[in-house]
Design a protein around this motif. Structure first.
Motif, PDB file in Angstrom:
ATOM      1  N   LEU A   1       0.813  -1.209   0.000  1.00 12.82           N
ATOM      2  CA  LEU A   1       0.000   0.000   0.000  1.00 12.82           C
ATOM      3  C   LEU A   1       0.849   1.263   0.000  1.00 12.82           C
ATOM      4  CD1 LEU A   1      -2.792  -1.024   2.553  1.00 12.82           C
ATOM      5  CD2 LEU A   1      -2.934  -0.978   0.053  1.00 12.82           C
ATOM      6  N   ASN A   2       2.120   1.134   0.382  1.00  9.90           N
ATOM      7  CA  ASN A   2       3.030   2.278   0.374  1.00  9.90           C
ATOM      8  C   ASN A   2       3.712   2.456  -0.979  1.00  9.90           C
ATOM      9  OD1 ASN A   2       2.616   2.990   3.141  1.00  9.90           O
ATOM     10  ND2 ASN A   2       3.937   1.283   3.737  1.00  9.90           N
TER      11      ASN A   2
ATOM     12  N   PRO B   1       9.103   4.435  -2.672  1.00 10.84           N
ATOM     13  CA  PRO B   1       7.837   4.295  -3.395  1.00 10.84           C
ATOM     14  C   PRO B   1       7.934   4.779  -4.837  1.00 10.84           C
ATOM     15  CG  PRO B   1       7.773   6.210  -1.971  1.00 10.84           C
ATOM     16  CD  PRO B   1       9.060   5.518  -1.664  1.00 10.84           C
ATOM     17  N   PHE B   2       7.061   4.188  -5.676  1.00 16.59           N
ATOM     18  CA  PHE B   2       7.021   4.524  -7.089  1.00 16.59           C
ATOM     19  C   PHE B   2       5.738   5.288  -7.406  1.00 16.59           C
ATOM     20  CE2 PHE B   2       9.823   0.833  -6.980  1.00 16.59           C
ATOM     21  CZ  PHE B   2      10.844   1.225  -7.833  1.00 16.59           C
ATOM     22  N   PRO B   3       5.762   6.139  -8.433  1.00 14.71           N
ATOM     23  CA  PRO B   3       4.537   6.831  -8.854  1.00 14.71           C
ATOM     24  C   PRO B   3       3.479   5.807  -9.269  1.00 14.71           C
ATOM     25  CG  PRO B   3       6.478   7.803  -9.882  1.00 14.71           C
ATOM     26  CD  PRO B   3       6.925   6.519  -9.259  1.00 14.71           C
ATOM     27  N   GLN B   4       2.247   6.095  -8.951  1.00 16.57           N
ATOM     28  CA  GLN B   4       1.166   5.163  -9.266  1.00 16.57           C
ATOM     29  C   GLN B   4       1.066   4.853 -10.759  1.00 16.57           C
ATOM     30  OE1 GLN B   4      -0.630   3.537  -6.855  1.00 16.57           O
ATOM     31  NE2 GLN B   4      -1.263   2.285  -8.605  1.00 16.57           N
ATOM     32  N   PRO B   5       1.222   5.849 -11.661  1.00 17.87           N
ATOM     33  CA  PRO B   5       1.169   5.527 -13.101  1.00 17.87           C
ATOM     34  C   PRO B   5       2.213   4.493 -13.513  1.00 17.87           C
ATOM     35  CG  PRO B   5       0.948   7.890 -12.779  1.00 17.87           C
ATOM     36  CD  PRO B   5       1.327   7.308 -11.446  1.00 17.87           C
ATOM     37  N   LEU B   6       3.399   4.570 -12.907  1.00 18.79           N
ATOM     38  CA  LEU B   6       4.449   3.605 -13.224  1.00 18.79           C
ATOM     39  C   LEU B   6       4.045   2.213 -12.742  1.00 18.79           C
ATOM     40  CD1 LEU B   6       8.235   4.192 -12.938  1.00 18.79           C
ATOM     41  CD2 LEU B   6       7.258   2.047 -12.156  1.00 18.79           C
ATOM     42  N   LEU B   7       3.462   2.131 -11.551  1.00 15.75           N
ATOM     43  CA  LEU B   7       3.006   0.833 -11.030  1.00 15.75           C
ATOM     44  C   LEU B   7       1.879   0.281 -11.880  1.00 15.75           C
ATOM     45  CD1 LEU B   7       3.027   1.557  -7.177  1.00 15.75           C
ATOM     46  CD2 LEU B   7       4.751   0.325  -8.515  1.00 15.75           C
ATOM     47  N   ASP B   8       0.980   1.165 -12.309  1.00 16.54           N
ATOM     48  CA  ASP B   8      -0.124   0.718 -13.157  1.00 16.54           C
ATOM     49  C   ASP B   8       0.407   0.160 -14.475  1.00 16.54           C
ATOM     50  OD1 ASP B   8      -1.912   1.519 -11.225  1.00 16.54           O
ATOM     51  OD2 ASP B   8      -2.317   3.469 -12.149  1.00 16.54           O
ATOM     52  N   GLY B   9       1.531   0.758 -14.954  1.00 16.31           N
ATOM     53  CA  GLY B   9       2.107   0.311 -16.213  1.00 16.31           C
ATOM     54  C   GLY B   9       2.694  -1.093 -16.140  1.00 16.31           C
ATOM     55  N   LEU B  10       2.965  -1.572 -14.931  1.00 16.89           N
ATOM     56  CA  LEU B  10       3.511  -2.919 -14.776  1.00 16.89           C
ATOM     57  C   LEU B  10       2.457  -3.982 -15.057  1.00 16.89           C
ATOM     58  CD1 LEU B  10       5.658  -2.517 -11.517  1.00 16.89           C
ATOM     59  CD2 LEU B  10       6.485  -2.652 -13.873  1.00 16.89           C
ATOM     60  N   GLY B  11       1.188  -3.619 -14.816  1.00 17.41           N
ATOM     61  CA  GLY B  11       0.107  -4.583 -15.051  1.00 17.41           C
ATOM     62  C   GLY B  11       0.287  -5.850 -14.244  1.00 17.41           C
ATOM     63  N   ASP B  12       0.184  -6.969 -14.906  1.00 15.48           N
ATOM     64  CA  ASP B  12       0.355  -8.263 -14.244  1.00 15.48           C
ATOM     65  C   ASP B  12       1.786  -8.787 -14.361  1.00 15.48           C
ATOM     66  OD1 ASP B  12      -2.342  -8.320 -13.560  1.00 15.48           O
ATOM     67  OD2 ASP B  12      -2.911  -9.216 -15.477  1.00 15.48           O
ATOM     68  N   LYS B  13       2.681  -7.934 -14.745  1.00 19.52           N
ATOM     69  CA  LYS B  13       4.072  -8.332 -14.929  1.00 19.52           C
ATOM     70  C   LYS B  13       4.667  -8.853 -13.624  1.00 19.52           C
ATOM     71  CE  LYS B  13       8.490  -6.423 -16.593  1.00 19.52           C
ATOM     72  NZ  LYS B  13       9.164  -5.185 -17.069  1.00 19.52           N
TER      73      LYS B  13
END
Length: 212
Positions: free
Chosen positions: A155-156, A177-189
């Motif tokens: 969550l952090n 922590p990473f920016p949320q857009p970057l985390l979203d870009g990982l998808g199911d990777k």
């Protein structure tokens, strides 16, 4: 520099919470080491300003022909009246109204401990951030790249991962922590590139960290 804002905030908050009660606890300890009582003369009194207004009294007294002054909250009196005060035998400038030491609140120790805990967390956090920045500077030049696996994203916004060195030994780490857009870009990777220190394989970073 922004990465240090959090640790610095924790250290400052912890320092404030630890300093004030810590000073009161230390002062009380000084009096326990040896104190004397003397009659003092009130020079002024009043109430503090603010929402939690309390009474206070200023006074002066003489020890060995030398004049000292002090003040204590929670007491009042008219100018010119006398009041019994106590002072540390070895340092009369450390003084208070006699009996005020009994008002030392039991919550001083918990608050002092809370402040130390916050300061410790901030210091530890800052040390980790500093180490991480040093690894990000060094490992891209001399480290070994390998493919690791993402174990979870908490969550952090921290990425937890595991990897193996050339000998097959397993290690774990986390970054962010990473920016949320970057985390979203990982998808199911699940796979992610890791750079670790050949001499100390437990030290590692994610190649992804170099992109932010």
């Amino acid at each position: 520099m922004k990465r240090f804002y959090g640790p610095i905030a924790f250290i400052l908050v912890g320092g404030i919470f630890a300093f004030i009660p810590g000073l009161k606890i230390y002062r009380n300890y000084q009096f326990q080491g040896g104190s004397e009582k003397v009659i003092a003369t009130i020079t002024s009194s009043g109430r503090t300003t603010g929402s939690s207004s309390t009474r206070y009294v200023d006074y002066k007294f003489t020890v060995g022909g030398i004049s000292f002054s002090g003040n204590t909250s929670g007491y009042g009196g008219a100018k010119g009246e006398t009041i019994l005060v106590e002072y540390v035998t070895s340092s009369p400038s450390v003084n208070r109204v006699a009996g005020s030491g009994k008002r030392i609140k039991k919550w001083l120790w918990p608050i002092f401990g809370f402040g130390l805990f916050f300061a410790f967390v901030g210091t530890h956090w800052g040390w980790n951030v500093k180490k991480r920045e040093e690894l990000k500077e060094r490992l891209p030049k001399v480290g070994q790249k390998t493919m690791g696996s993402i174990t979870k994203i908490d969550l952090n916004k921290l990425i937890h991962y595991e990897y193996q060195d050339q000998s097959g030994n397993k290690f774990t780490g986390y970054a962010g922590p990473f920016p949320q857009p970057l985390l979203d870009g990982l998808g199911d990777k699940k796979n992610i590139e890791v750079i670790y220190d050949r001499a100390n394989p437990g030290d590692s970073i994610l190649s992804l960290e170099l992109e932010i």
